[in-house]
Design a protein around this motif. Structure first.
Motif, PDB file in Angstrom:
ATOM      1  N   ARG A 127       0.832  -1.198   0.000  1.00  0.00           N
ATOM      2  CA  ARG A 127       0.000   0.000   0.000  1.00  0.00           C
ATOM      3  C   ARG A 127       0.872   1.255   0.000  1.00  0.00           C
ATOM      4  N   THR A 134      -6.276   2.067  -4.094  1.00  0.00           N
ATOM      5  CA  THR A 134      -5.523   1.636  -5.265  1.00  0.00           C
ATOM      6  C   THR A 134      -6.321   1.953  -6.533  1.00  0.00           C
ATOM      7  N   CYS A 137      -6.300  -2.755  -7.406  1.00  0.00           N
ATOM      8  CA  CYS A 137      -5.566  -3.857  -6.763  1.00  0.00           C
ATOM      9  C   CYS A 137      -5.952  -3.973  -5.291  1.00  0.00           C
ATOM     10  N   ALA A 139      -4.005  -3.882  -1.678  1.00  0.00           N
ATOM     11  CA  ALA A 139      -2.714  -3.432  -1.158  1.00  0.00           C
ATOM     12  C   ALA A 139      -2.644  -3.624   0.352  1.00  0.00           C
TER      13      ALA A 139
END
Length: 176
Positions: A127, A134, A137, A139
């Motif tokens: 992250r 994100t 995604c 993270a």
């Protein structure tokens, strides 16, 4: 091993870890560039890492090289596949200046038989900071990401159910 996204975070092996998801929340109808994290069973298909920055997180990890890219050009034959520089179509650099891709778990979202426009580069990575979403995604904090990379193997699944609190873009803070 299975991991599952819950309102409390990513749960794996009895541990709960805070995660960040896409800025547009969770979506069943993931599209390229929508900022959403796809709902479904994300199978782990690879593990990449920056060998110049940290030790190999797992024996099956592959080092990220300076020419490693990921194609995100929806109409290109290599869409949602790893490619090498030089590459003329739109792509993401896998060897980033920041630490976000120091460890990357690759998922099978729209891979290997990518459908144009269905989304690309859905990874599990580090992250940026707490509360920073994100582009789609999943993270984690660096220490948690290293732990997850050591626990999961190719073929393991991260279940991403539709969580009522994360439908669409209703919440700006998508930390779970």
């Amino acid at each position: 091993m299975k991991a599952r996204l819950t309102p409390a975070g990513l749960v794996i092996g009895g541990r709960r870890m805070p995660v960040q998801i896409g800025r547009s929340g969770l979506r069943r109808d993931k599209r390229e560039g929508d900022g959403a994290t796809p709902v479904g069973a994300l199978r782990i298909v690879g593990l990449l890492w920056r060998a110049d920055r940290l030790p190999r997180p797992a024996p099956w990890a592959r080092a990220i090289g300076p020419r490693d890219l990921w194609c995100d050009a929806s109409g290109h034959p290599e869409y949602n596949h790893p490619v090498r520089a030089p590459f003329p179509a739109s792509h993401e650099r896998m060897r980033r200046a920041d630490p976000l891709y120091d460890i990357v778990l690759l998922t099978d979202w729209n891979f290997p038989d990518a459908k144009p426009g269905r989304g690309s580069a859905i990874f599990v990575h580090q992250r940026r900071r707490l509360g920073f979403p994100t582009a789609g995604c999943i993270a984690l904090r660096r220490a948690d990401l290293i732990r997850v990379a050591r626990m999961l193997r190719p073929g393991d699944v991260i279940e991403v159910p539709m969580l009522a609190s994360h439908r669409g873009a209703r919440r700006r803070d998508v930390t779970v």
